[in-house]
Design a protein around this motif. Structure first.
Motif, PDB file in Angstrom:
ATOM      1  N   GLN A 183       0.710  -1.188   0.000  1.00 12.00           N
ATOM      2  CA  GLN A 183       0.000   0.000   0.000  1.00 12.00           C
ATOM      3  C   GLN A 183       0.755   1.263   0.000  1.00 12.00           C
ATOM      4  OE1 GLN A 183      -2.098   1.236   3.080  1.00 12.00           O
ATOM      5  NE2 GLN A 183      -2.184   3.038   2.075  1.00 12.00           N
ATOM      6  N   ASN A 184       1.009   1.784   1.121  1.00 12.04           N
ATOM      7  CA  ASN A 184       1.550   3.102   1.047  1.00 12.04           C
ATOM      8  C   ASN A 184       3.011   3.089   0.986  1.00 12.04           C
ATOM      9  OD1 ASN A 184      -0.781   4.159   1.238  1.00 12.04           O
ATOM     10  ND2 ASN A 184      -0.761   4.163   3.418  1.00 12.04           N
ATOM     11  N   ALA A 185       3.570   2.380   0.072  1.00  7.35           N
ATOM     12  CA  ALA A 185       4.944   2.292   0.202  1.00  7.35           C
ATOM     13  C   ALA A 185       5.602   3.457  -0.403  1.00  7.35           C
ATOM     14  CB  ALA A 185       5.377   1.106  -0.520  1.00  7.35           C
ATOM     15  N   LEU A 186       5.402   4.606   0.082  1.00  9.97           N
ATOM     16  CA  LEU A 186       6.044   5.715  -0.553  1.00  9.97           C
ATOM     17  C   LEU A 186       7.307   5.812   0.099  1.00  9.97           C
ATOM     18  CD1 LEU A 186       3.385   7.937  -0.490  1.00  9.97           C
ATOM     19  CD2 LEU A 186       4.201   6.151  -1.845  1.00  9.97           C
ATOM     20  N   VAL A 187       8.333   5.394  -0.483  1.00  9.56           N
ATOM     21  CA  VAL A 187       9.363   5.373   0.360  1.00  9.56           C
ATOM     22  C   VAL A 187      10.297   6.438   0.354  1.00  9.56           C
ATOM     23  CG1 VAL A 187      10.997   4.097   1.234  1.00  9.56           C
ATOM     24  CG2 VAL A 187       9.166   3.207   0.102  1.00  9.56           C
ATOM     25  N   ASP A 188      11.104   6.645  -0.601  1.00  7.32           N
ATOM     26  CA  ASP A 188      12.250   7.442  -0.312  1.00  7.32           C
ATOM     27  C   ASP A 188      11.794   8.798  -0.014  1.00  7.32           C
ATOM     28  OD1 ASP A 188      14.426   8.846  -0.139  1.00  7.32           O
ATOM     29  OD2 ASP A 188      15.422   7.812  -1.692  1.00  7.32           O
ATOM     30  N   GLY A 189      11.439   9.036   1.144  1.00  7.90           N
ATOM     31  CA  GLY A 189      10.895  10.289   1.435  1.00  7.90           C
ATOM     32  C   GLY A 189       9.627  10.095   0.883  1.00  7.90           C
ATOM     33  N   VAL A 190       8.999  11.022   0.381  1.00  6.91           N
ATOM     34  CA  VAL A 190       7.762  10.722   0.000  1.00  6.91           C
ATOM     35  C   VAL A 190       7.653  10.473  -1.319  1.00  6.91           C
ATOM     36  CG1 VAL A 190       5.767  11.649  -0.160  1.00  6.91           C
ATOM     37  CG2 VAL A 190       7.522  12.196   1.368  1.00  6.91           C
ATOM     38  N   ARG A 657       2.661  -3.437 -17.090  1.00  6.44           N
ATOM     39  CA  ARG A 657       2.259  -2.035 -16.818  1.00  6.44           C
ATOM     40  C   ARG A 657       1.119  -2.000 -15.801  1.00  6.44           C
ATOM     41  NH1 ARG A 657       1.685   2.424 -21.130  1.00  6.44           N
ATOM     42  NH2 ARG A 657      -0.234   1.337 -21.634  1.00  6.44           N
ATOM     43  N   LYS A 658       0.214  -2.961 -15.944  1.00  6.52           N
ATOM     44  CA  LYS A 658      -0.909  -3.007 -15.004  1.00  6.52           C
ATOM     45  C   LYS A 658      -0.398  -3.276 -13.585  1.00  6.52           C
ATOM     46  CE  LYS A 658      -5.247  -5.443 -14.154  1.00  6.52           C
ATOM     47  NZ  LYS A 658      -6.089  -6.564 -14.587  1.00  6.52           N
ATOM     48  N   GLU A 659       0.604  -4.160 -13.493  1.00  5.36           N
ATOM     49  CA  GLU A 659       1.190  -4.493 -12.192  1.00  5.36           C
ATOM     50  C   GLU A 659       1.773  -3.236 -11.539  1.00  5.36           C
ATOM     51  OE1 GLU A 659       1.008  -7.046  -9.795  1.00  5.36           O
ATOM     52  OE2 GLU A 659       1.098  -8.133 -11.686  1.00  5.36           O
ATOM     53  N   VAL A 660       2.511  -2.460 -12.335  1.00  7.71           N
ATOM     54  CA  VAL A 660       3.138  -1.239 -11.817  1.00  7.71           C
ATOM     55  C   VAL A 660       2.065  -0.232 -11.408  1.00  7.71           C
ATOM     56  CG1 VAL A 660       4.487   0.789 -12.506  1.00  7.71           C
ATOM     57  CG2 VAL A 660       5.322  -1.510 -13.030  1.00  7.71           C
ATOM     58  N   LEU A 661       1.063  -0.056 -12.248  1.00  9.74           N
ATOM     59  CA  LEU A 661       0.045   0.937 -11.938  1.00  9.74           C
ATOM     60  C   LEU A 661      -0.785   0.503 -10.726  1.00  9.74           C
ATOM     61  CD1 LEU A 661      -0.746   3.685 -12.998  1.00  9.74           C
ATOM     62  CD2 LEU A 661      -2.687   2.619 -14.109  1.00  9.74           C
ATOM     63  N   THR A 662      -1.053  -0.788 -10.628  1.00 12.63           N
ATOM     64  CA  THR A 662      -1.793  -1.296  -9.470  1.00 12.63           C
ATOM     65  C   THR A 662      -1.024  -0.953  -8.200  1.00 12.63           C
ATOM     66  OG1 THR A 662      -2.691  -3.136 -10.754  1.00 12.63           O
ATOM     67  CG2 THR A 662      -2.664  -3.409  -8.372  1.00 12.63           C
ATOM     68  N   ASN A 663       0.291  -1.129  -8.304  1.00 15.93           N
ATOM     69  CA  ASN A 663       1.150  -0.800  -7.194  1.00 15.93           C
ATOM     70  C   ASN A 663       1.036   0.667  -6.805  1.00 15.93           C
ATOM     71  OD1 ASN A 663       3.655  -0.831  -5.617  1.00 15.93           O
ATOM     72  ND2 ASN A 663       3.681  -2.891  -6.504  1.00 15.93           N
ATOM     73  N   MET A 664       1.042   1.526  -7.818  1.00 12.69           N
ATOM     74  CA  MET A 664       0.924   2.960  -7.543  1.00 12.69           C
ATOM     75  C   MET A 664      -0.450   3.290  -6.956  1.00 12.69           C
ATOM     76  SD  MET A 664       2.653   4.541 -10.905  1.00 12.69           S
ATOM     77  CE  MET A 664       4.401   4.399 -11.207  1.00 12.69           C
ATOM     78  N   CYS A 665      -1.487   2.623  -7.482  1.00 11.21           N
ATOM     79  CA  CYS A 665      -2.840   2.909  -6.993  1.00 11.21           C
ATOM     80  C   CYS A 665      -3.002   2.478  -5.541  1.00 11.21           C
ATOM     81  CB  CYS A 665      -3.894   2.177  -7.826  1.00 11.21           C
ATOM     82  SG  CYS A 665      -4.044   2.804  -9.495  1.00 11.21           S
ATOM     83  N   SER A 666      -2.211   1.500  -5.143  1.00 10.99           N
ATOM     84  CA  SER A 666      -2.376   1.022  -3.768  1.00 10.99           C
ATOM     85  C   SER A 666      -1.821   2.023  -2.770  1.00 10.99           C
ATOM     86  CB  SER A 666      -1.686  -0.324  -3.603  1.00 10.99           C
ATOM     87  OG  SER A 666      -0.287  -0.169  -3.643  1.00 10.99           O
ATOM     88  N   ARG A 667      -0.961   2.930  -3.214  1.00 10.25           N
ATOM     89  CA  ARG A 667      -0.290   3.779  -2.234  1.00 10.25           C
ATOM     90  C   ARG A 667      -1.179   4.792  -1.541  1.00 10.25           C
ATOM     91  NH1 ARG A 667       4.784   4.772  -5.823  1.00 10.25           N
ATOM     92  NH2 ARG A 667       5.203   2.602  -6.300  1.00 10.25           N
ATOM     93  N   PRO A 668      -2.118   5.417  -2.259  1.00  9.45           N
ATOM     94  CA  PRO A 668      -2.964   6.374  -1.524  1.00  9.45           C
ATOM     95  C   PRO A 668      -4.005   5.680  -0.643  1.00  9.45           C
ATOM     96  CG  PRO A 668      -3.026   6.772  -3.914  1.00  9.45           C
ATOM     97  CD  PRO A 668      -2.356   5.458  -3.706  1.00  9.45           C
ATOM     98  N   MET A 669      -4.142   4.362  -0.781  1.00 11.89           N
ATOM     99  CA  MET A 669      -5.164   3.652  -0.016  1.00 11.89           C
ATOM    100  C   MET A 669      -4.850   3.701   1.470  1.00 11.89           C
ATOM    101  SD  MET A 669      -7.315   2.641  -2.195  1.00 11.89           S
ATOM    102  CE  MET A 669      -7.272   2.742  -3.996  1.00 11.89           C
ATOM    103  N   GLN A 670      -5.908   3.725   2.270  1.00  6.38           N
ATOM    104  CA  GLN A 670      -5.717   3.732   3.711  1.00  6.38           C
ATOM    105  C   GLN A 670      -5.985   2.335   4.269  1.00  6.38           C
ATOM    106  OE1 GLN A 670      -6.492   7.286   5.795  1.00  6.38           O
ATOM    107  NE2 GLN A 670      -7.868   8.049   4.194  1.00  6.38           N
ATOM    108  N   MET A 671      -5.683   2.181   5.544  1.00  6.03           N
ATOM    109  CA  MET A 671      -5.953   0.916   6.220  1.00  6.03           C
ATOM    110  C   MET A 671      -7.441   0.761   6.464  1.00  6.03           C
ATOM    111  SD  MET A 671      -3.388  -0.866   6.903  1.00  6.03           S
ATOM    112  CE  MET A 671      -4.011  -1.967   8.169  1.00  6.03           C
ATOM    113  N   ALA A 672      -7.934  -0.481   6.436  1.00  8.06           N
ATOM    114  CA  ALA A 672      -9.280  -0.749   6.930  1.00  8.06           C
ATOM    115  C   ALA A 672      -9.173  -0.869   8.443  1.00  8.06           C
ATOM    116  CB  ALA A 672      -9.808  -2.041   6.326  1.00  8.06           C
ATOM    117  N   LEU A 673     -10.196  -0.416   9.151  1.00  9.08           N
ATOM    118  CA  LEU A 673     -10.101  -0.327  10.607  1.00  9.08           C
ATOM    119  C   LEU A 673     -11.331  -0.911  11.294  1.00  9.08           C
ATOM    120  CD1 LEU A 673      -8.930   3.391  10.698  1.00  9.08           C
ATOM    121  CD2 LEU A 673      -7.508   1.420  11.270  1.00  9.08           C
ATOM    122  N   TYR A 674     -11.105  -1.608  12.396  1.00 12.90           N
ATOM    123  CA  TYR A 674     -12.222  -1.999  13.257  1.00 12.90           C
ATOM    124  C   TYR A 674     -12.662  -0.768  14.036  1.00 12.90           C
ATOM    125  CZ  TYR A 674     -10.453  -6.742  12.433  1.00 12.90           C
ATOM    126  OH  TYR A 674     -10.024  -7.909  11.860  1.00 12.90           O
TER     127      TYR A 674
END
Length: 882
Positions: A183-190, A657-674
């Motif tokens: 998910q939010n693997a924004l790593v090197d800095g942001v 390309r879909k794999e890479v974009l899926t990866n990017m799309c996952s980054r803004p996603m937040q956690m699901a929470l109880y």
């Protein structure tokens, strides 16, 4: 599979970080032995490095008035002086610059910050393209997003078959959050959309990168004036120390042999650079440490921080234990568990006394009078072949008018876990089982997980069931909830169920199937699996029509050598129709139970929400897709899902390309929470973004998740089997928060376990070659997704045999032109242009330092596209939104 918080290049074995680094990001200043700088006195007092924390009263007043802001601290795993807390309004994160501003808070702590005056805010210049601003996410895809009934794997057979394939429990075990695991693997800095750097620590030492090497991914992702500001703040209080305060690392002598500190303390250097260095009393250290420090250069220790004074760069700690040699599986695993606060101790005798003592246990006769008896029905389990904790079973029988009675039967764990007992307390504290590559740390004692509660075949078991009458199209005609007794007729693996789905008319030979109880036939089971499969396909299709999202991401499974426990090989786990079948009915049950408990107890329901993506990061992603000419619609979860399905073909290049974009799309996603329904006023916030449903909960995995046990108790009260648990909404919310924290920790641990095994695999079996796709381009490096293994790595230009390289933007797209040294005298230099979505070939190879591996580019002109797609099966990893 990657996550920024990688432990791969983790252990700086035997290489002291060097005196100069003592003044680096984590020690604000002088080396520990430097007595002079430590005690500059001001009117007889030591000079403080850190500010005193505000009083509780000032903090609660400031939070009420809005002059102070609270949030969970994230420290960038690659740039340790940078930290962030989320902005309450969902906009750009708030930046905390440096160790002093962080004021002794550690990664994951709930902190209170005070905004600095605007002239001290961080300046983001459009040209520097500083994507450092969103800060170092760890990967957070909720399971509902990424599919994972696979998670329950456990290790039957680890000792009794030659080479066991074990699925690394890679993602959250329900794929709800619409994404796989990065998910939010924004790593090197942001790195914003830019590129995931998933590695922990300093990545590759051989590649000094200029300070401004920010991601040039989407040019400046904002049509900015000449500069923009990011709010900056300092920590003034720690509301909750969520970090375990434990770290693994190495012992060293202090640098200054003449200081009085040298006679009292050693220096503990944590492997996780986000933890400060720690003074430990020499009396805690091995007896011959001072005289033979080199003997311990490769020994991994665990240290706990006990204090961190205002006037010291370093914390004070206690050496907890020596784990063994760095780079070996068990010491490293124990270190990971300890750092993330996972209780892996044996259950106490007091806890074990809560279990039935007369074994073998049988169901008491009075239970049959209270429950619906389903023992004659054709009920069966479908799980990973190695699973031992079977908590869900299915049934499907044809009824009149061509419809079906479909049942989801879940182990009645709450029957064995009396509320308020020692067993209840330890389960609540652990909150989740933790799945490592090689073993499971269970939430409940083995007798419960694997025998009493596990729905093993041909034995009577207590269950909680949801039974529907469904049309063949999956339309619900009726719904029943209740406590039941089942007798599973067979234990299918996903492979068994898959072979039934793929051979609908074939009579499967007995020897290819597990034993089936005499009351039923394998043909009857086969028919039931086919009927469930057809209904599941309809349910699934309808879910996506109704606007659900799934972000499938690569998930690694390892083959282990059963003698040594070392990884022999790995492959991307294939998520197939049999997984989807189980997932679909688990989702259906969870949604049904959520509606039921919320309807009866609107103030006391334990539910699971998934907030929409973070706006700022999503906007950046929209802009990036526009610049790359990708017609993506981010207006809703369903629109995003449709774009991902329709934008790409199914040739290899499109899939990558879909794999890479899926990866990017996952980054803004937040956690699901109880959460507890009585605590959130606005029911719009109850929604589950990825599943696109108003109410959702977890009911289907009570053996491995405590939240599900709480939901079982609520459902039992709803149906009049028991009194409503005596828990106020605020207390239930506290339990929900604890479940969220432990779930997050267990996910990190699972990821780190996978990283550990992958690093060992590279070391033992490498170098490994694979096709990779470029995810982001910087001025002197670029990031790639390694397609065969699903890992992400940064490749540095100065680690390649290049004559020169040049960074430029073509239109708005960043590119690096690499000019390779000629291979022979008669050849000219080869040129290679690297841009986002370029396919390249990479080699992963181990480095001298234990558990660190790097990626280098293969010279262009060698053989073409490797057959990564065929080898990995399908890279469809989805959402056991269980």
């Amino acid at each position: 599979m990657s996550h920024p918080d990688y432990r791969l290049n983790l252990r700086p074995l035997g290489t002291p970080r060097g005196a100069s680094s003592l003044a680096g990001p984590r020690g604000v200043g002088a080396s520990p032995g430097d007595k002079k700088s430590k005690s500059k006195t001001i009117r007889g007092k030591k000079k403080s490095i850190f500010e005193t924390y505000l009083s509780k009263e000032d903090v609660s007043e400031g939070l009420k008035r809005g002059t102070l802001i609270q949030g969970v601290l994230r420290i960038n795993p690659k740039k340790f002086h940078e930290a962030f807390i989320p902005s309450p309004d969902g906009d750009r994160d708030i930046f905390i610059d440096g160790v002093v501003a962080r004021n002794r808070a550690l990664n994951g702590d709930l902190v209170v910050v005070n905004l600095l005056p605007e002239e001290q805010w961080k300046v983001i210049k459009p040209e520097s393209n500083d994507k450092e601003t969103e800060g170092a996410y760890e990967s957070d895809l909720p399971e509902e997003l990424c599919g994972s009934h696979l998670l329950q794997q456990s290790l039957k057979g680890y000792n009794d078959s030659p080479d066991v394939i074990i699925e690394a429990q890679f993602d959250d075990s329900d794929s709800e959050d619409g994404h796989g695991n990065t998910q939010n693997a924004l790593v090197d800095g942001v790195k914003k959309l830019s590129v995931c750097v998933h590695e922990k620590g300093k990545e590759d030492a051989g590649a000094p990168v200029t300070k401004d090497e920010n991601t040039f991914m989407s040019q400046d992702t904002r049509a900015l004036p000449e500069k923009s500001l990011q709010r900056s703040a300092k920590v003034v209080y720690i509301l909750e120390k969520k970090h375990s305060r434990a770290a693994t690392g190495f012992l060293k002598l202090l640098a200054d042999k003449n200081s009085e500190l040298f006679r009292k303390y050693a220096l503990f250097s944590p492997s996780d650079h986000r933890v400060p260095r720690i003074y430990v009393p020499l009396k805690d250290c091995p007896q011959d440490f001072v005289t033979r420090p080199k003997d311990y250069a490769n020994t991994l220790f665990v240290c706990r921080i006990v204090d961190w004074k205002e006037d010291s760069n370093f914390a004070l700690g206690q050496l907890a234990k020596s784990l063994g040699q760095a780079g070996e599986i068990e010491p490293e695993t124990e270190g990971i568990l300890t750092e993330y606060g996972v209780d892996f101790s044996d259950f106490s005798s007091e806890v074990l006394e809560c279990l039935p003592q007369d074994l073998p246990w049988t169901i008491p006769p009075e239970e049959f009078s209270k429950r619906r008896d389903l023992r004659k029905d054709c009920v069966f389990t479908i799980d990973p072949s190695t699973a031992r904790d079977l908590d869900d079973a299915l049934s499907c029988k044809p009824v009149a008018d061509g419809n079906f009675e479909v049942g989801v039967h879940i182990a009645d764990v709450s029957y064995f876990v009396p509320e308020g007992s020692s067993l209840d307390k330890v389960a609540a504290e652990r909150a989740t089982s933790v799945y490592l590559v090689q073993k499971v740390v269970p939430m409940l004692p083995r007798l419960l997980c694997e025998e009493l509660c596990s729905l093993n075949p041909m034995t009577d078991k207590l269950t909680f069931s949801v039974i529907w009458t469904l049309t063949p199209k999956g339309k619900i005609l009726s719904e029943w909830f209740g406590q039941t007794v089942i007798r599973s007729c067979t234990k299918l693996s996903y492979e068994h169920a898959q072979s039934m789905i793929e051979g609908p008319t074939r009579k499967i030979p007995e020897e290819e199937l597990p034993p089936v109880s005499p009351e039923h036939t394998s043909e009857e089971v086969h028919r039931a699996v086919l009927n469930l499969h057809h209904i599941a396909k309809e349910l699934r299709q309808q879910r996506f029509v109704d606007g659900a999202l799934r972000l499938d991401q690569l998930k690694l499974a390892f083959t282990l050598d059963h003698e040594t426990g070392l990884p022999q090989g790995c492959h991307v786990y294939e998520y197939r129709d049999s997984n989807k079948l189980v997932e679909e009915f688990m989702l259906l049950a969870n949604m049904a139970v959520a509606r039921k408990i919320h309807c009866t107890f609107p103030e006391r329901a334990l539910l699971r929400r998934h907030p929409p993506p973070q706006t700022k990061m999503l906007n950046d992603l929209v802009e990036f897709c526009d610049q790359m000419g990708l017609p993506m619609d981010f207006s809703s979860a369903g629109a995003l899902n449709k774009s991902l399905m329709e934008t790409f073909g199914d040739d290899k290049y499109s899939l990558a390309r879909k794999e890479v974009l899926t990866n990017m799309c996952s980054r803004p996603m937040q956690m699901a929470l109880y959460f507890c329904s009585g605590v959130l006023q606005d029911q719009a916030q109850f929604r589950h973004y990825a599943l696109n449903v108003p109410l959702y909960t977890h009911f289907t995995s009570p053996i491995r998740r405590f939240a599900d046990v709480l939901v079982h108790r609520l459902l039992a009260a709803t149906l009049g089997y028991r009194e409503l648990p005596d828990v106020e909404p605020d207390a239930l919310q506290k339990q929900a928060d604890h479940c969220n924290d432990r779930r997050m920790a267990s996910k990190r641990v699972q990821e780190l376990s996978t990283s550990l095994f992958f690093a060992i695999l590279v070391k033992e079996s490498g170098p490994l070659e694979s096709e990779a796709m470029v995810m982001g381009v910087l001025s002197q490096a670029f990031d790639v997704l390694v397609l065969r293994y699903g890992v992400q790595k940064r490749i540095y230009c100065n680690a390649l045999p290049l004559q020169s390289y040049r960074f430029q933007k073509v239109g708005k797209k960043p590119e690096l032109t690499l000019v390779w040294e000629p291979e022979g005298a008669e050849q000219g230099p080869a040129q290679q242009v690297v841009g986002i979505f370029s396919l390249v070939e990479v080699v992963l190879r181990a480095e001298a330092t234990a558990l660190k591996y790097s990626a280098i580019l293969k010279r262009p002109g060698t053989e073409g596209l490797l057959d990564w797609q065929d080898e990995q099966g399908g890279q469809d990893l989805a959402e056991e939104q269980d």
